[in-house]
Enzyme design. Sequence first.
Site, PDB file in Angstrom:
ATOM      1  N   CYS A 164       5.453  -2.646  11.728  1.00 24.04           N
ATOM      2  CA  CYS A 164       3.988  -2.445  11.730  1.00 24.04           C
ATOM      3  C   CYS A 164       3.311  -3.808  12.327  1.00 24.04           C
ATOM      4  CB  CYS A 164       3.283  -1.961  10.669  1.00 24.04           C
ATOM      5  SG  CYS A 164       3.583  -0.391  10.055  1.00 24.04           S
ATOM      6  N   PHE A 215       2.372   8.734   9.666  1.00 25.75           N
ATOM      7  CA  PHE A 215       2.697   7.890  10.756  1.00 25.75           C
ATOM      8  C   PHE A 215       2.792   8.832  11.826  1.00 25.75           C
ATOM      9  CE2 PHE A 215       4.847   5.321   7.676  1.00 25.75           C
ATOM     10  CZ  PHE A 215       4.662   4.012   7.995  1.00 25.75           C
ATOM     11  N   HIS A 305      -4.356  -4.004  11.822  1.00 25.86           N
ATOM     12  CA  HIS A 305      -3.358  -2.912  11.773  1.00 25.86           C
ATOM     13  C   HIS A 305      -3.752  -2.185  10.821  1.00 25.86           C
ATOM     14  CE1 HIS A 305       0.096  -0.589  12.473  1.00 25.86           C
ATOM     15  NE2 HIS A 305       0.180  -0.640  11.055  1.00 25.86           N
ATOM     16  N   ASN A 338      -0.772   5.935  11.397  1.00 26.42           N
ATOM     17  CA  ASN A 338      -0.341   4.674  11.714  1.00 26.42           C
ATOM     18  C   ASN A 338       0.736   4.909  12.652  1.00 26.42           C
ATOM     19  OD1 ASN A 338       1.422   2.407  11.558  1.00 26.42           O
ATOM     20  ND2 ASN A 338       1.339   2.211   9.344  1.00 26.42           N
TER      21      ASN A 338
END
Length: 390
Positions: A164, A215, A305, A338
């Site tokens: 990430c 994700f 993020h 994500n």
Amino acid sequence: MGSEGSIERSKTATPGKAIILALGKAFPHQLVMQEFLVDGYFRSTNCDDPDLKEKLTRLCKTTTVKTRYVVMSEEIIKKYPELVVEGLPTVKQRLEICNSAVTQMAIEAAQSCIKNWARPVSDITHLVYVSSSEVRLPGGDLYLAKGLGLRPETQRVMLNFSGCSGGVAGIRVAKDIAENNPGSRVLLATSETTIIGFRPPNAKRPYDLVGVALFGDGAGAMIIGSNPDPTIESPLFELHTAMQHFLPDTEKIIDGRLTEEGISFKLGRELPQIIEDNVEGFCEKLMKVPGYPQNDYNKMFWAVHPGGPAILNRLEKKLDLLPDKLNASRRALADYGNASSNTIVYVLEYMLEENKKTRKEDQEEDEWGLILAFGPGITFEGILTRNLAA
């Protein structure tokens, strides 16, 4: 950081400082609505465990994700049915899918970015490519360069398995290249797919369900360079100070390993707390620039993020941020999940979009901000940044 001197409040780009000049993104064609994910996932993996199904249903709600794009499809499962069989060695098949998919997405994101930049592809001098979804020699950087038609003299750097934090790490590397090579134009591309870690549900691995619920796949791209040509280029964000910091003895908190069944990930429950405990000190170091009013966090923009809602919530609470400060991060999480290294591109795009709606004349607030990401290590990546967009 060294000799920048006092911060100026002008929107004119600082000579020699690296600037994001264009953004671009791309996604696979498969769009997944979060409300339909649970049934689809259990159907495609031939699993009928009501307890796991209930757990995933709860997780899908808590992640705040609404939609995601994924490479995985019914066609892939029909071609590679072994991907949904527990215990079979499938790393060869996964890499066969992933290597091709991430290259195609990276090409499309870079092409979008170059179109927005409005200069010819031949003006690109350097390429930085980031991915945690492929393993091969030569690397995806070469296949991306070939697919875009970059000059053979283009200098390439590839960052593998940064997770990430990879997107912001890539920006940091591109910044260094741009500032140390006058006249250069650096293409940064990121590309990720979850197929490398896709696994059927298993009661012995309940943490896998977090990844299923959170994700997504996609790609992002930026052009970064200094001293922009005002007749062609449109400066977006000036990259003032970049910093990386790892926390000792936390390497097991985010643990990913390449096995015969693909990549196996484990995320420690203490991750949000560790980030909360250390984020303010990291931000203070980034903001130690002569003339900058430290700790006035609500006069800054925050491009974070979105590793997950818990991380955003902890950061918001720790720094006492106003609710709208993390809007761009929360929107990116809701719309794309994500997407690992790519997601910071989506956050910055949303930030520019929101700025156009709310900007007032002579507004100094939110001219300066931080780009942040957290990854394996635990590694903090951050950049003190100026918003130069009109």
